[in-house]
Design an enzyme around this catalytic site. Structure first.
Site, mmCIF file in Angstrom:
data_model
loop_
_atom_site.group_PDB
_atom_site.id
_atom_site.type_symbol
_atom_site.label_atom_id
_atom_site.label_comp_id
_atom_site.label_asym_id
_atom_site.label_seq_id
_atom_site.Cartn_x
_atom_site.Cartn_y
_atom_site.Cartn_z
ATOM 1 N N LYS A 102 0.803 -1.239 0.000
ATOM 2 C CA LYS A 102 0.000 0.000 0.000
ATOM 3 C C LYS A 102 0.831 1.283 0.000
ATOM 4 O O LYS A 102 0.292 2.362 -0.228
ATOM 5 C CB LYS A 102 -0.998 -0.004 1.150
ATOM 6 C CG LYS A 102 -0.428 0.112 2.533
ATOM 7 C CD LYS A 102 -1.564 0.127 3.549
ATOM 8 C CE LYS A 102 -1.051 0.107 4.964
ATOM 9 N NZ LYS A 102 -2.124 0.085 5.965
ATOM 10 N N ALA B 263 13.389 -2.386 12.409
ATOM 11 C CA ALA B 263 13.879 -3.351 13.408
ATOM 12 C C ALA B 263 15.343 -3.057 13.707
ATOM 13 O O ALA B 263 16.144 -2.866 12.798
ATOM 14 C CB ALA B 263 13.707 -4.776 12.903
ATOM 15 N N GLY C 133 17.789 -7.226 16.252
ATOM 16 C CA GLY C 133 18.302 -8.312 15.435
ATOM 17 C C GLY C 133 17.380 -9.498 15.345
ATOM 18 O O GLY C 133 16.173 -9.385 15.515
ATOM 19 N N GLU D 165 19.791 -10.342 24.684
ATOM 20 C CA GLU D 165 18.661 -9.451 24.947
ATOM 21 C C GLU D 165 17.857 -10.023 26.106
ATOM 22 O O GLU D 165 18.035 -11.190 26.480
ATOM 23 C CB GLU D 165 17.782 -9.311 23.692
ATOM 24 C CG GLU D 165 18.418 -8.425 22.630
ATOM 25 C CD GLU D 165 17.508 -8.166 21.444
ATOM 26 O OE1 GLU D 165 16.518 -8.897 21.264
ATOM 27 O OE2 GLU D 165 17.798 -7.231 20.687
ATOM 28 N N ASP E 22 -4.747 -3.987 8.747
ATOM 29 C CA ASP E 22 -5.553 -4.314 7.552
ATOM 30 C C ASP E 22 -5.725 -5.820 7.341
ATOM 31 O O ASP E 22 -6.815 -6.289 7.004
ATOM 32 C CB ASP E 22 -4.899 -3.770 6.271
ATOM 33 C CG ASP E 22 -4.745 -2.266 6.258
ATOM 34 O OD1 ASP E 22 -4.884 -1.639 7.318
ATOM 35 O OD2 ASP E 22 -4.475 -1.717 5.181
ATOM 36 N N HIS F 166 6.651 -2.014 24.179
ATOM 37 C CA HIS F 166 8.099 -1.962 24.375
ATOM 38 C C HIS F 166 8.400 -0.991 25.507
ATOM 39 O O HIS F 166 7.852 0.113 25.553
ATOM 40 C CB HIS F 166 8.810 -1.509 23.090
ATOM 41 C CG HIS F 166 10.265 -1.852 23.105
ATOM 42 N ND1 HIS F 166 11.171 -1.188 23.893
ATOM 43 C CD2 HIS F 166 10.965 -2.821 22.461
ATOM 44 C CE1 HIS F 166 12.367 -1.723 23.718
ATOM 45 N NE2 HIS F 166 12.267 -2.721 22.855
ATOM 46 N N HIS G 139 4.072 -1.915 20.515
ATOM 47 C CA HIS G 139 5.185 -2.414 19.702
ATOM 48 C C HIS G 139 4.835 -3.586 18.802
ATOM 49 O O HIS G 139 5.119 -3.562 17.619
ATOM 50 C CB HIS G 139 6.316 -2.800 20.648
ATOM 51 C CG HIS G 139 7.601 -3.140 19.976
ATOM 52 N ND1 HIS G 139 8.241 -2.267 19.119
ATOM 53 C CD2 HIS G 139 8.390 -4.261 20.037
ATOM 54 C CE1 HIS G 139 9.359 -2.824 18.678
ATOM 55 N NE2 HIS G 139 9.467 -4.037 19.204
ATOM 56 N N SER H 125 10.646 -12.416 16.289
ATOM 57 C CA SER H 125 9.640 -12.181 15.238
ATOM 58 C C SER H 125 10.238 -12.226 13.839
ATOM 59 O O SER H 125 9.646 -12.811 12.934
ATOM 60 C CB SER H 125 8.891 -10.874 15.465
ATOM 61 O OG SER H 125 9.765 -9.858 15.798
HETATM 62 C C1 LIG Z 1 10.873 -0.159 15.768
HETATM 63 C C2 LIG Z 1 10.783 -1.659 15.670
HETATM 64 C C3 LIG Z 1 11.868 -2.446 16.031
HETATM 65 C C4 LIG Z 1 11.796 -3.835 15.942
HETATM 66 N N1 LIG Z 1 12.908 -4.584 16.240
HETATM 67 C C5 LIG Z 1 12.852 -5.926 16.063
HETATM 68 C C6 LIG Z 1 14.019 -6.722 16.241
HETATM 69 O O1 LIG Z 1 15.087 -6.215 16.550
HETATM 70 N N2 LIG Z 1 13.897 -8.062 16.063
HETATM 71 C C7 LIG Z 1 12.733 -8.672 15.717
HETATM 72 O O2 LIG Z 1 12.688 -9.898 15.570
HETATM 73 N N3 LIG Z 1 11.622 -7.923 15.521
HETATM 74 C C8 LIG Z 1 11.663 -6.583 15.669
HETATM 75 N N4 LIG Z 1 10.537 -5.843 15.454
HETATM 76 C C9 LIG Z 1 9.341 -6.519 14.947
HETATM 77 C C10 LIG Z 1 9.552 -6.866 13.480
HETATM 78 O O3 LIG Z 1 10.289 -5.846 12.864
HETATM 79 C C11 LIG Z 1 8.231 -7.026 12.763
HETATM 80 O O4 LIG Z 1 7.405 -7.911 13.466
HETATM 81 C C12 LIG Z 1 8.458 -7.573 11.357
HETATM 82 O O5 LIG Z 1 9.365 -6.750 10.664
HETATM 83 C C13 LIG Z 1 7.133 -7.625 10.635
HETATM 84 O O6 LIG Z 1 7.379 -7.936 9.300
HETATM 85 P P1 LIG Z 1 6.134 -8.097 8.337
HETATM 86 O O7 LIG Z 1 6.705 -8.352 6.989
HETATM 87 O O8 LIG Z 1 5.181 -9.060 8.910
HETATM 88 O O9 LIG Z 1 5.399 -6.659 8.401
HETATM 89 P P2 LIG Z 1 5.895 -5.229 7.913
HETATM 90 O O10 LIG Z 1 7.362 -5.164 7.823
HETATM 91 O O11 LIG Z 1 5.234 -4.214 8.760
HETATM 92 O O12 LIG Z 1 5.291 -5.122 6.447
HETATM 93 C C14 LIG Z 1 3.898 -5.047 6.224
HETATM 94 C C15 LIG Z 1 3.660 -4.698 4.775
HETATM 95 O O13 LIG Z 1 2.282 -4.837 4.451
HETATM 96 C C16 LIG Z 1 1.849 -3.713 3.694
HETATM 97 N N5 LIG Z 1 0.389 -3.602 3.861
HETATM 98 C C17 LIG Z 1 -0.327 -3.494 5.006
HETATM 99 N N6 LIG Z 1 -1.650 -3.453 4.736
HETATM 100 C C18 LIG Z 1 -1.778 -3.552 3.390
HETATM 101 C C19 LIG Z 1 -2.883 -3.566 2.495
HETATM 102 N N7 LIG Z 1 -4.162 -3.462 2.920
HETATM 103 N N8 LIG Z 1 -2.647 -3.655 1.163
HETATM 104 C C20 LIG Z 1 -1.377 -3.724 0.686
HETATM 105 N N9 LIG Z 1 -0.286 -3.713 1.494
HETATM 106 C C21 LIG Z 1 -0.484 -3.640 2.827
HETATM 107 C C22 LIG Z 1 2.650 -2.575 4.279
HETATM 108 O O14 LIG Z 1 2.662 -1.463 3.428
HETATM 109 C C23 LIG Z 1 4.013 -3.265 4.421
HETATM 110 O O15 LIG Z 1 4.689 -3.274 3.186
HETATM 111 C C24 LIG Z 1 10.597 -4.451 15.525
HETATM 112 C C25 LIG Z 1 9.496 -3.664 15.186
HETATM 113 C C26 LIG Z 1 9.588 -2.285 15.246
HETATM 114 C C27 LIG Z 1 8.393 -1.463 14.865
#
Ligand SMILES: Cc1cc2nc3c(=O)[nH]c(=O)nc-3n(C[C@H](O)[C@H](O)[C@H](O)COP(=O)(O)OP(=O)(O)OC[C@H]3O[C@@H](n4cnc5c(N)ncnc54)[C@H](O)[C@@H]3O)c2cc1C
Length: 513
Positions: free
Chosen positions: A33, A44, A47, A111, A206, A227, A334, A374
């Site tokens: 999106k 993230a 790590g 950690e 979503d 967090h 978080h 995660s």
């Molecule tokens: C600041 C921060 C630090 C973190 N640090 C760590 C860490 O050190 N280690 C660890 O294991 N985890 C960490 N986490 C958690 C981890 O980063 C996330 O759980 C993981 O990156 C999620 O990946 P994902 O691909 O599921 O989601 P995301 O990376 O959030 O990607 C979701 C995607 O879906 C798209 N999307 C959403 N809704 C729609 C829709 N309706 N239509 C089309 N596209 C859509 C978004 O645009 C995005 O591209 C951290 C999280 C944050 C916020």
């Protein structure tokens, strides 16, 4: 209508990693999106966990994960997670993720709630950015079709089989339809529901709303991780101060300079996140302050700048040299432990619909996620989705969890709600009533307001209105799950039911029909 062998929704680590594996099986479309790099993954820091160190083993990793999950982890899923971790790390290295090394060996840090150092990192504290950039570069060079700024608005299902999706192109407003028998939801979490959050603006729940509306099972929504240490500087957006800072020796002090964590738990700063977050809340209320401080001034400046270059630079650019001054922090929303319920092959209860990443509930986190599990969960279970797709077996999908019944969200009563429906009011409501410390009274009030708001939502015409619909539905599932669960466990804390209750060692599962 165009046909693809596999359609992936989202371009964080879950979307990009599954896309890179799925391209060897057939044609792949990724819809996202925002721009390809708008996601939580990029932020993230700490790590990714894997038992690859000399004094570590998958059994130790298993035990740490189970104990953080507070009685609700899915044993089979955790076993899969820890056993397959080293191979998935090897895959990431093959893709080109530049994990940090010391003397030619992968560097590992510790950690909170991990018994040994087992966290791999890249660029010090920029792990997510390195993963996202590496994977997105590979995707751009591949035959995978990526459609940016396309928001998926509906999963089309026929007799419990997925057949396609609808989306809107936010730049033109045009409605798109694509057909596929394999759809992978990789839409991430829902941290934007809360006033204070570490999450990027795309995290609006979503995928949960899409799946629930299509008839998928949604589990464990009451478990949302806060967090403990997010920068609280006036005028500065929320910015995470990684768990690893406490792992390297950072200490928490209240506004009077007193180190308070040993008063709450013997693990002090290295206790699980829920305990540290609640302790900070109590300490802030005791001292009448909206923040506490993280102190790293006793650590060597070289260590700080080498291990946390991103955090150091971010704070320095805002006038705070963390090698000399205390870092003001407070908890923030978080990570969503619950989500679209899947088995260890990423399958939902709808044939052909899979979920990967934060939107999914594999059961590995139980009631509380162990830090850095995660990103690992994403790569382990994404790989299994593609294996399942490859084998194309038409196994009948069964619920894996010990479910006695489905819950449903309540019909609104005819109460008058004076609070106006808008994003700031929604975020404040969730933070105040569905946040770190919950009560039955606050949750009931929030549930009633949300149900009433759902009745007066604006029509869906653009990304903002679609997101508002998703946020209200996701907030309702979260609030009502928290209201049902009359105990405290893991990240879910009810001050009116402060103890754990053995009859609640079960999952709450919602389904729309
Ligand atoms: C600041 C921060 C630090 C973190 N640090 C760590 C860490 O050190 N280690 C660890 O294991 N985890 C960490 N986490 C958690 C981890 O980063 C996330 O759980 C993981 O990156 C999620 O990946 P994902 O691909 O599921 O989601 P995301 O990376 O959030 O990607 C979701 C995607 O879906 C798209 N999307 C959403 N809704 C729609 C829709 N309706 N239509 C089309 N596209 C859509 C978004 O645009 C995005 O591209 C951290 C999280 C944050 C916020």
């Amino acid at each position: 209508m165009n046909f693809y062998d596999c359609i992936i929704v989202g371009s964080g680590i879950a979307g990009l990693y599954t896309a890179l594996l799925a391209k060897d099986v057939g044609t792949v479309l990724v819809l996202t999106k925002g721009s390809i790099e708008d996601c939580n993954t990029r932020h993230a820091q700490g790590g990714i966990a894997a038992a690859i160190g000399k004094n570590d083993s998958s059994d130790l990793h298993f035990q740490d994960t189970i104990s953080a999950g507070d009685g609700l982890c899915d044993i089979k899923a955790v076993r899969t997670l820890v056993d397959e971790a080293p191979d998935r790390i090897a895959d990431l290295i093959k893709f080109g993720v530049p994990f940090d090394t010391v003397d030619g060996q992968i560097a590992l840090t510790k950690e909170a709630a991990h018994t040994v150092p087992r966290i791999l990192h890249a660029g010090g504290d920029a792990t997510g950015e390195h993963i996202e950039v590496t994977l997105s570069r590979r995707v751009r060079m591949s035959p995978i079709k990526v459609m940016e700024y396309c928001l998926v608005t509906e999963i089309i299902v026929d007799e419990n089989n997925v057949i396609g999706i609808k989306a809107i192109d936010s730049r033109t407003g045009s409605v798109l339809e694509y057909e596929s028998r394999c759809i992978i939801l990789a839409t991430g979490g829902a941290g934007r529901l809360f006033k204070y959050t570490t999450n990027s603006e795309v995290a609006t729940g979503d995928g949960i709303a899409l799946a629930y509306s299509a008839g998928a099972e949604i589990a464990d929504m009451e478990f949302f991780q806060f967090h403990p240490t997010v920068l609280r500087l006036p005028g500065v957006p929320s910015f995470l101060i990684s768990e690893a800072v406490r792992g390297e020796g950072g200490l928490l002090r209240n506004v009077e300079g007193y180190r308070f964590m040993p008063d709450y738990t013997q693990d002090a700063e290295l206790a699980p996140r829920d305990i540290v977050a609640r302790s900070i809340v109590y300490e802030m209320s005791k001292t009448g302050s909206d923040r506490v401080f993280l102190d790293v001034t006793h650590l060597s400046p070289q260590l700080i700048t080498a291990r946390f270059p991103h955090i150091y630079r971010f704070c320095l650019d805002r006038g705070l040299d963390i090698t000399k001054g205390l870092i003001p922090v407070a908890p923030a929303a978080h990570y969503l432990m619950g989500g679209v319920m899947v088995n260890t092959w990423g399958e939902t209860n709808i044939s052909g619909l899979f979920a990967a990443g934060e939107v999914a509930c594999t059961g590995v986190h139980g009631a509380n996620r162990l830090a850095s599990n995660s990103l690992l969960e994403v790569v382990v279970f994404s790989k299994r989705i593609i294996e399942k797709m490859r084998s194309a077996s038409s196994r009948k999908i069964k619920s894996k969890k010990s479910i006695n019944k489905y819950y449903s969200i309540q019909k609104p009563k005819n109460t008058e709600v004076r609070l106006l429906l808008n994003l700031p009011n929604l975020e404040t409501l969730l933070w105040d009533k569905v946040g770190i410390v919950r009560t039955g009274e606050g949750l009931s009030e929030a549930a009633e307001i949300l149900a009433t708001w759902e009745q007066c939502l604006p029509s869906c015409v653009d990304r903002a209105t679609y997101e508002l619909h998703s946020m209200i539905l996701t907030a309702r599932l979260m609030t009502e799950a928290a209201l049902y669960r009359e105990e405290s466990r893991g990240a879910h804390f009810r001050s009116d039911f402060p103890n754990q209750v053995s009859s609640w060692q079960r999952h709450l599962l919602f389904r729309s029909w």
